[in-house]
Design a protein around this motif. Structure first.
Motif, PDB file in Angstrom:
ATOM      1  N   ARG A  33       2.600  23.312  16.064  1.00 59.36           N
ATOM      2  CA  ARG A  33       2.243  22.135  15.242  1.00 59.36           C
ATOM      3  C   ARG A  33       0.852  22.296  14.635  1.00 59.36           C
ATOM      4  O   ARG A  33       0.611  21.953  13.477  1.00 59.36           O
ATOM      5  CB  ARG A  33       2.322  20.873  16.119  1.00 59.36           C
ATOM      6  CG  ARG A  33       1.963  19.588  15.381  1.00 59.36           C
ATOM      7  CD  ARG A  33       2.992  19.271  14.320  1.00 59.36           C
ATOM      8  NE  ARG A  33       2.607  18.131  13.495  1.00 59.36           N
ATOM      9  CZ  ARG A  33       1.905  18.213  12.364  1.00 59.36           C
ATOM     10  NH1 ARG A  33       1.480  19.399  11.919  1.00 59.36           N
ATOM     11  NH2 ARG A  33       1.629  17.128  11.660  1.00 59.36           N
ATOM     12  N   SER A  34      -0.093  22.825  15.424  1.00 59.39           N
ATOM     13  CA  SER A  34      -1.465  22.995  14.947  1.00 59.39           C
ATOM     14  C   SER A  34      -1.508  24.030  13.822  1.00 59.39           C
ATOM     15  O   SER A  34      -2.253  23.869  12.846  1.00 59.39           O
ATOM     16  CB  SER A  34      -2.378  23.458  16.091  1.00 59.39           C
ATOM     17  OG  SER A  34      -2.278  22.591  17.178  1.00 59.39           O
ATOM     18  N   ALA A  35      -0.725  25.091  13.955  1.00 62.08           N
ATOM     19  CA  ALA A  35      -0.705  26.128  12.917  1.00 62.08           C
ATOM     20  C   ALA A  35      -0.154  25.557  11.607  1.00 62.08           C
ATOM     21  O   ALA A  35      -0.650  25.874  10.522  1.00 62.08           O
ATOM     22  CB  ALA A  35       0.140  27.317  13.368  1.00 62.08           C
ATOM     23  N   GLY A  36       0.869  24.677  11.717  1.00 59.98           N
ATOM     24  CA  GLY A  36       1.413  24.042  10.515  1.00 59.98           C
ATOM     25  C   GLY A  36       0.362  23.181   9.834  1.00 59.98           C
ATOM     26  O   GLY A  36       0.214  23.187   8.602  1.00 59.98           O
ATOM     27  N   ALA A  37      -0.422  22.451  10.644  1.00 62.92           N
ATOM     28  CA  ALA A  37      -1.492  21.616  10.079  1.00 62.92           C
ATOM     29  C   ALA A  37      -2.537  22.500   9.404  1.00 62.92           C
ATOM     30  O   ALA A  37      -3.000  22.195   8.295  1.00 62.92           O
ATOM     31  CB  ALA A  37      -2.123  20.779  11.188  1.00 62.92           C
ATOM     32  N   ALA A  38      -2.913  23.601  10.064  1.00 66.03           N
ATOM     33  CA  ALA A  38      -3.933  24.495   9.492  1.00 66.03           C
ATOM     34  C   ALA A  38      -3.451  25.083   8.161  1.00 66.03           C
ATOM     35  O   ALA A  38      -4.214  25.190   7.196  1.00 66.03           O
ATOM     36  CB  ALA A  38      -4.254  25.608  10.487  1.00 66.03           C
ATOM     37  N   LEU A  39      -2.158  25.429   8.116  1.00 67.30           N
ATOM     38  CA  LEU A  39      -1.593  25.962   6.855  1.00 67.30           C
ATOM     39  C   LEU A  39      -1.721  24.930   5.753  1.00 67.30           C
ATOM     40  O   LEU A  39      -2.187  25.219   4.649  1.00 67.30           O
ATOM     41  CB  LEU A  39      -0.108  26.257   7.046  1.00 67.30           C
ATOM     42  CG  LEU A  39       0.376  27.667   7.314  1.00 67.30           C
ATOM     43  CD1 LEU A  39       1.896  27.675   7.309  1.00 67.30           C
ATOM     44  CD2 LEU A  39      -0.154  28.661   6.301  1.00 67.30           C
ATOM     45  N   ARG A  40      -1.287  23.690   6.060  1.00 67.37           N
ATOM     46  CA  ARG A  40      -1.273  22.644   5.032  1.00 67.37           C
ATOM     47  C   ARG A  40      -2.675  22.217   4.631  1.00 67.37           C
ATOM     48  O   ARG A  40      -2.909  21.824   3.493  1.00 67.37           O
ATOM     49  CB  ARG A  40      -0.445  21.440   5.496  1.00 67.37           C
ATOM     50  CG  ARG A  40       1.053  21.676   5.350  1.00 67.37           C
ATOM     51  CD  ARG A  40       1.854  20.427   5.637  1.00 67.37           C
ATOM     52  NE  ARG A  40       1.996  20.184   7.050  1.00 67.37           N
ATOM     53  CZ  ARG A  40       2.908  20.763   7.824  1.00 67.37           C
ATOM     54  NH1 ARG A  40       3.758  21.610   7.308  1.00 67.37           N
ATOM     55  NH2 ARG A  40       2.975  20.490   9.109  1.00 67.37           N
ATOM     56  N   LEU A  41      -3.622  22.304   5.577  1.00 68.96           N
ATOM     57  CA  LEU A  41      -5.004  21.940   5.251  1.00 68.96           C
ATOM     58  C   LEU A  41      -5.736  23.067   4.523  1.00 68.96           C
ATOM     59  O   LEU A  41      -6.854  22.876   4.038  1.00 68.96           O
ATOM     60  CB  LEU A  41      -5.766  21.583   6.542  1.00 68.96           C
ATOM     61  CG  LEU A  41      -5.318  20.292   7.241  1.00 68.96           C
ATOM     62  CD1 LEU A  41      -5.936  20.194   8.634  1.00 68.96           C
ATOM     63  CD2 LEU A  41      -5.696  19.067   6.402  1.00 68.96           C
ATOM     64  N   GLY A  42      -5.134  24.240   4.486  1.00 69.36           N
ATOM     65  CA  GLY A  42      -5.759  25.363   3.771  1.00 69.36           C
ATOM     66  C   GLY A  42      -6.795  26.119   4.598  1.00 69.36           C
ATOM     67  O   GLY A  42      -7.608  26.870   4.051  1.00 69.36           O
ATOM     68  N   VAL A  43      -6.757  25.934   5.927  1.00 72.15           N
ATOM     69  CA  VAL A  43      -7.755  26.570   6.805  1.00 72.15           C
ATOM     70  C   VAL A  43      -7.684  28.096   6.708  1.00 72.15           C
ATOM     71  O   VAL A  43      -8.706  28.772   6.510  1.00 72.15           O
ATOM     72  CB  VAL A  43      -7.545  26.100   8.272  1.00 72.15           C
ATOM     73  CG1 VAL A  43      -8.353  26.956   9.238  1.00 72.15           C
ATOM     74  CG2 VAL A  43      -7.906  24.629   8.405  1.00 72.15           C
ATOM     75  N   PHE A  44      -6.477  28.646   6.838  1.00 76.40           N
ATOM     76  CA  PHE A  44      -6.359  30.115   6.853  1.00 76.40           C
ATOM     77  C   PHE A  44      -6.780  30.707   5.501  1.00 76.40           C
ATOM     78  O   PHE A  44      -7.436  31.744   5.442  1.00 76.40           O
ATOM     79  CB  PHE A  44      -4.923  30.536   7.197  1.00 76.40           C
ATOM     80  CG  PHE A  44      -4.431  30.021   8.530  1.00 76.40           C
ATOM     81  CD1 PHE A  44      -5.263  30.013   9.646  1.00 76.40           C
ATOM     82  CD2 PHE A  44      -3.129  29.528   8.670  1.00 76.40           C
ATOM     83  CE1 PHE A  44      -4.820  29.533  10.880  1.00 76.40           C
ATOM     84  CE2 PHE A  44      -2.679  29.058   9.890  1.00 76.40           C
ATOM     85  CZ  PHE A  44      -3.525  29.045  10.997  1.00 76.40           C
ATOM     86  N   GLU A  45      -6.399  30.027   4.414  1.00 72.06           N
ATOM     87  CA  GLU A  45      -6.748  30.543   3.074  1.00 72.06           C
ATOM     88  C   GLU A  45      -8.271  30.502   2.875  1.00 72.06           C
ATOM     89  O   GLU A  45      -8.850  31.438   2.318  1.00 72.06           O
ATOM     90  CB  GLU A  45      -6.065  29.710   1.987  1.00 72.06           C
ATOM     91  CG  GLU A  45      -4.549  29.810   1.975  1.00 72.06           C
ATOM     92  CD  GLU A  45      -4.014  31.226   1.695  1.00 72.06           C
ATOM     93  OE1 GLU A  45      -4.703  32.005   1.010  1.00 72.06           O
ATOM     94  OE2 GLU A  45      -2.907  31.537   2.197  1.00 72.06           O
TER      95      GLU A  45
END
Ligand SMILES: C[S@@+](CC[C@H](N)C(=O)[O-])C[C@H]1O[C@@H](n2cnc3c(N)ncnc32)[C@H](O)[C@@H]1O
Length: 356
Positions: A33-45
């Motif tokens: 769930r946290s990884a999905g949030a990070a993806l949508r928030l643009g953290v990894f990018e």
């Protein structure tokens, strides 16, 4: 990411049953769930360019610095990020798989499943109790353009990876003139067949939205004049007649047996006598190379998702053979693809005189 375990911890949770393995599921669910949030928030990018302190990352992602720090610390413990001197960076695995620009990025797959599991699986008990899906999957997708785009990217990439092998495995006679692709939206498969067989023309039937992407794929390949796109419902649309080969890829798992039989009969009516149908399906049970390990777990998870969101399921090989025979097909063959752990190609020939 799966929580890393020392050999002693693995012994406790898995080998000796001294600790509840469900605790690991709880942590992995939060990790997912946290990884999905990070993806949508643009953290990894945002971290693709290098490590950042939390305040800077919060400014770039438009997030609350304290909330973001807590999320980043959780992602660090799960292995998605690393932290050094108050700066956060993508882990090697995140850089390799979760950035959108990587050619075989896993980001669309993670984003799609994250949206589905967090947005729809909350009422899994309802479909299991009632025996019916709790919504309309394709309508749900249409209302979420970003999820739909990830879904289509995921399908097209899978198709792009498998199509050369499939074209090789499905010989098309030199006098064959017509291919039908049922639910072939993105059109990656017809493009591969039309490119390999210059005498062939194709008809692709799908919903309007899905065909928009197919039209682009076909135009980019310069094949517009050899391909007809037909928008409509698979149970009502005109499939045409006299086709030599029909593709039914990743379609029947959306339905239970009665509807699958209806679809197979519609396909049979659209083929010339002796014409062939090819199905691409993850099979729940198959004589040749049944899935094991993560592949087996994926097929079971996929089947549960199909039941919950579409009222379908992964079929067993023998059941599919029975339905194909009932619809008038013979000479059924099945093989697993070299390019996939779970996808089986099932082909059959239309008997020259169909059953009444
Ligand atoms: C899982 S995708 C498979 C796409 C492609 N055949 C492949 O294997 O990559 C299912 C496709 O069927 C289409 N589809 C689903 N239900 C449909 C319906 N009732 N009428 C027309 N198309 C439908 C979807 O739009 C989607 O393109």
């Amino acid at each position: 990411m799966p929580v890393p375990l020392s050999p002693e911890e693995a012994q406790q949770f898995h080998a000796s049953d001294a600790a509840p393995a469900a605790f690991l599921d709880l942590l992995d669910a939060v990790s997912f769930r946290s990884a999905g949030a990070a993806l949508r928030l643009g953290v990894f990018e945002e971290l693709a360019g290098g490590p950042l302190p939390v305040e800077q990352l919060a400014a770039r992602t438009g997030t609350d610095p304290l909330g973001l720090r807590i999320l980043l610390d959780a992602l660090t413990s799960f292995g998605y990020l690393v932290r050094a001197d108050d700066r956060y960076a993508n882990s090697a695995n995140t850089s390799r798989w979760l950035l959108r620009a990587v050619p075989d990025s896993f980001a669309p797959v993670l984003a799609f499943w994250s949206a589905l599991l967090t947005g729809w699986w909350h009422d899994l008990e309802s479909s299991i109790r009632s025996g019916t899906p709790t919504g309309d999957f394709y309508a749900w997708l249409e209302r979420r353009p970003e999820v739909l785009a990830d879904f289509q990217t995921m399908l097209r990439r899978l198709a792009d990876g498998l199509r050369a092998e499939i074209v090789e495995l499905l010989p098309v006679p030199a006098d064959a003139g017509s291919l039908l692709d049922v639910g072939g939206g993105h059109a990656s498969y017809p493009v591969a067949f039309l490119t390999a067989h210059p005498q062939l023309r194709a008809t692709v039937v799908d919903l309007d939205g899905a065909l928009a992407q197919g039209a682009e794929t076909i135009a980019a390949a310069g094949l517009t004049d050899r391909c007809t796109l037909r928008a409509g419902d698979l149970f009502e649309a005109d499939f045409g007649t006299g086709h030599d080969l029909a593709l039914l890829f990743n379609i029947v798992h959306g339905y239970q047996a009665a509807e699958t039989l209806t679809l197979l009969r519609r396909v049979a009516a659209a083929l010339r006598p002796g014409g062939r149908v090819a199905l691409l399906e993850p099979l729940a049970a198959a004589p040749e190379q049944p899935a094991t390990g993560p592949g087996e777990a994926f097929v079971r998870m996929f089947s549960l998702n199909l039941f919950h969101t579409q009222g379908g399921r992964a079929y067993g090989h023998d059941e599919l053979v029975g339905l194909l025979h009932e619809a008038g097909f013979t000479d059924v063959r099945q093989q697993v693809l070299a390019g996939s752990e779970t996808d089986h190609l099932v082909t059959a020939r239309l008997a020259c005189s169909s059953p009444s």
